[in-house]
Design an enzyme around this catalytic site. Structure first.
Site, PDB file in Angstrom:
ATOM      1  N   ARG A 142       0.803  -1.219   0.000  1.00 30.31           N
ATOM      2  CA  ARG A 142       0.000   0.000   0.000  1.00 30.31           C
ATOM      3  C   ARG A 142       0.827   1.256   0.000  1.00 30.31           C
ATOM      4  O   ARG A 142       0.535   2.176  -0.749  1.00 30.31           O
ATOM      5  CB  ARG A 142      -0.854  -0.139   1.224  1.00 30.31           C
ATOM      6  CG  ARG A 142      -1.548   0.687   1.914  1.00 30.31           C
ATOM      7  CD  ARG A 142      -2.291  -0.208   2.937  1.00 30.31           C
ATOM      8  NE  ARG A 142      -1.726  -1.526   2.996  1.00 30.31           N
ATOM      9  CZ  ARG A 142      -2.356  -2.606   2.557  1.00 30.31           C
ATOM     10  NH1 ARG A 142      -3.550  -2.544   2.092  1.00 30.31           N
ATOM     11  NH2 ARG A 142      -1.760  -3.761   2.633  1.00 30.31           N
ATOM     12  N   THR A 143       1.868   1.324   0.801  1.00 33.01           N
ATOM     13  CA  THR A 143       2.598   2.587   0.880  1.00 33.01           C
ATOM     14  C   THR A 143       3.266   2.881  -0.454  1.00 33.01           C
ATOM     15  O   THR A 143       3.158   3.979  -0.989  1.00 33.01           O
ATOM     16  CB  THR A 143       3.629   2.550   2.032  1.00 33.01           C
ATOM     17  OG1 THR A 143       2.930   2.239   3.227  1.00 33.01           O
ATOM     18  CG2 THR A 143       4.316   3.880   2.200  1.00 33.01           C
TER      19      THR A 143
ATOM     20  N   LYS B 288      24.866  -5.149  -3.353  1.00 35.14           N
ATOM     21  CA  LYS B 288      26.306  -5.153  -3.662  1.00 35.14           C
ATOM     22  C   LYS B 288      27.086  -4.409  -2.578  1.00 35.14           C
ATOM     23  O   LYS B 288      28.286  -4.224  -2.695  1.00 35.14           O
ATOM     24  CB  LYS B 288      26.557  -4.454  -5.002  1.00 35.14           C
ATOM     25  CG  LYS B 288      25.877  -5.099  -6.183  1.00 35.14           C
ATOM     26  CD  LYS B 288      26.234  -4.328  -7.448  1.00 35.14           C
ATOM     27  CE  LYS B 288      25.403  -4.801  -8.635  1.00 35.14           C
ATOM     28  NZ  LYS B 288      25.512  -3.854  -9.761  1.00 35.14           N
TER      29      LYS B 288
ATOM     30  N   ARG C 224      11.698   3.617   2.116  1.00 35.82           N
ATOM     31  CA  ARG C 224      11.385   2.727   3.243  1.00 35.82           C
ATOM     32  C   ARG C 224      12.609   1.875   3.509  1.00 35.82           C
ATOM     33  O   ARG C 224      13.251   1.379   2.575  1.00 35.82           O
ATOM     34  CB  ARG C 224      10.191   1.840   2.906  1.00 35.82           C
ATOM     35  CG  ARG C 224      10.015   0.736   3.934  1.00 35.82           C
ATOM     36  CD  ARG C 224       8.720   0.026   3.788  1.00 35.82           C
ATOM     37  NE  ARG C 224       7.612   0.871   4.198  1.00 35.82           N
ATOM     38  CZ  ARG C 224       6.394   0.412   4.426  1.00 35.82           C
ATOM     39  NH1 ARG C 224       6.127  -0.860   4.288  1.00 35.82           N
ATOM     40  NH2 ARG C 224       5.426   1.220   4.808  1.00 35.82           N
TER      41      ARG C 224
ATOM     42  N   HIS D 167       6.503   6.211  10.923  1.00 31.94           N
ATOM     43  CA  HIS D 167       5.860   6.055   9.621  1.00 31.94           C
ATOM     44  C   HIS D 167       5.033   7.322   9.377  1.00 31.94           C
ATOM     45  O   HIS D 167       3.802   7.300   9.443  1.00 31.94           O
ATOM     46  CB  HIS D 167       4.989   4.799   9.638  1.00 31.94           C
ATOM     47  CG  HIS D 167       4.527   4.341   8.294  1.00 31.94           C
ATOM     48  ND1 HIS D 167       4.583   5.139   7.158  1.00 31.94           N
ATOM     49  CD2 HIS D 167       3.975   3.161   7.897  1.00 31.94           C
ATOM     50  CE1 HIS D 167       4.093   4.457   6.135  1.00 31.94           C
ATOM     51  NE2 HIS D 167       3.724   3.258   6.561  1.00 31.94           N
TER      52      HIS D 167
HETATM   53  C1  NCD Z   1       2.146  -0.405   8.088  1.00 30.73           C
HETATM   54  C2  NCD Z   1       3.669  -0.422   8.118  1.00 30.73           C
HETATM   55  O1  NCD Z   1       4.295  -0.687   7.097  1.00 30.73           O
HETATM   56  O2  NCD Z   1       4.200  -0.140   9.181  1.00 30.73           O
HETATM   57  N1  NCD Z   1       1.636  -0.604   6.806  1.00 30.73           N
HETATM   58  C3  NCD Z   1       1.405   0.470   6.019  1.00 30.73           C
HETATM   59  O3  NCD Z   1       2.300   1.169   5.637  1.00 30.73           O
HETATM   60  N2  NCD Z   1       0.129   0.761   5.744  1.00 30.73           N
HETATM   61  C4  NCD Z   1       1.500  -1.288   9.060  1.00 30.73           C
HETATM   62  C5  NCD Z   1       1.878  -2.736   9.045  1.00 30.73           C
HETATM   63  O4  NCD Z   1       2.644  -3.204   8.209  1.00 30.73           O
HETATM   64  O5  NCD Z   1       1.352  -3.432   9.916  1.00 30.73           O
END
Ligand code: NCD
Length: 303
Positions: free
Chosen positions: A51-52, A80, A101, A129
């Protein structure tokens, strides 16, 4: 040049402007369809995400921009041995803005120091986050008209859940928030967070039973037990189904309570709850795109 590394990087006034913009985008998408023509977003994801990453990509595509990137460390030069600092230096020449991320806490901050383009922290380990928090705040504001004067129950893995850590941190700046932390003993919210709440005289309670606090809540923020951050599988298996929100538990809640969840869901919310009008998690996922569109426009100084 501005980055987004923590939800606190924006003042509450700046957040209001960002949320106004997100709501305007939601209501007038055509007005923004070419706002990022010719711009490129890089998504550097060293850790899995659906999703992100896709919501960032969707946000940029809906603004008329383009996207490039990688979705796991194995397919990037990190395999690498390249450092995050070198990677961002190079990406700075390929794109205009980067969403990163990383499994290591602080990696996007290190990248931001070396970057020539805005860096957005799209989740760093069990730490923060911030764009999920922007999504959560926009959802609360859009569905209830305001942020403040409510009781929120955060339930599940409060130890490893970075969305929880970011959200608590961000809500500390709003008036009249009362926190109820609902978790097994092993997955309590970290001490540094409760110490911060104590120091700021912000009311909170820690409980293990969800049913008993249900009638008090205005929001219930459910979370997944973060399997990937556990040291052993046995503990995960013991704790993974500790809380399951079902229709029977929903009957204990206020008629206007809203259920939020950053998703992905595993077992912690039964599918039968999806039909309840108080289940707001799929709407929340949609707000994630609008808020990321507003964020990209703001960091690229296009508004
Ligand atoms: C969350 C995360 O990645 O921390 N997911 C997200 O970005 N919507 C929550 C999760 O993974 O539980």
């Amino acid at each position: 040049m501005r980055h987004l590394l923590s939800p606190m990087d924006f003042t509450t006034e700046e957040l209001d402007k960002l949320f106004d913009l997100a709501n305007d985008i939601e209501n007038n998408p055509a007005k923004y369809a070419h706002a990022c023509d010719g711009r490129i977003l890089a998504t550097c994801f060293y850790e899995p995400s659906t999703r992100t990453r896709l919501s960032f990509e969707s946000a940029m595509l809906r603004l008329g921009g383009q996207v490039l990137g990688f979705s796991d460390a194995g397919s990037s030069s990190a395999s690498k041995g390249e450092s995050v600092s070198d990677t961002i230096k190079v990406i700075s020449g390929y794109a205009d803005i980067c969403a990163m991320r990383h499994p290591k806490e602080g990696a996007p901050m290190v990248a931001a120091e070396k970057s020539d383009i805005p860096v957005i922290n799209a989740g760093d380990g069990g730490h923060q986050h911030p764009t999920q928090t922007l999504t959560d705040l926009l959802t609360i504001r859009s569905l209830t008209g305001t942020i403040g004067n409510f009781t929120i129950g955060l339930c599940g893995d409060l130890k490893f859940g970075r969305t929880v850590h970011s959200l608590i941190h961000a809500l500390e700046r709003y008036e009249g928030i009362n926190f109820i932390f609902i978790s097994p003993q092993e997955l309590r919210v970290p001490d540094y967070i409760t110490e911060e709440l104590k120091a700021n005289n912000i009311p909170y309670e820690e409980v293990t039973n969800l049913e008993t606090v249900m009638p008090q809540l205005d929001f219930l923020y459910m979370t997944r037990v973060q399997r990937e951050r556990f040291f052993n599988e046995e503990d995960y298996i013991r704790l993974k189904d500790f809380y399951i929100l079902d229709t029977a538990k929903m009957e204990l809640a206020k008629p206007e309570m809203l259920v939020l969840h950053p998703l992905p869901r595993v077992n912690e919310i039964s599918v039968e709850v999806d039909k309840d009008p108080r289940a707001a998690y799929f709407k929340q996922a949609k707000y994630g795109v609008y808020v990321r569109m507003a964020l990209i426009l703001t960091l690229l100084e296009l508004v």
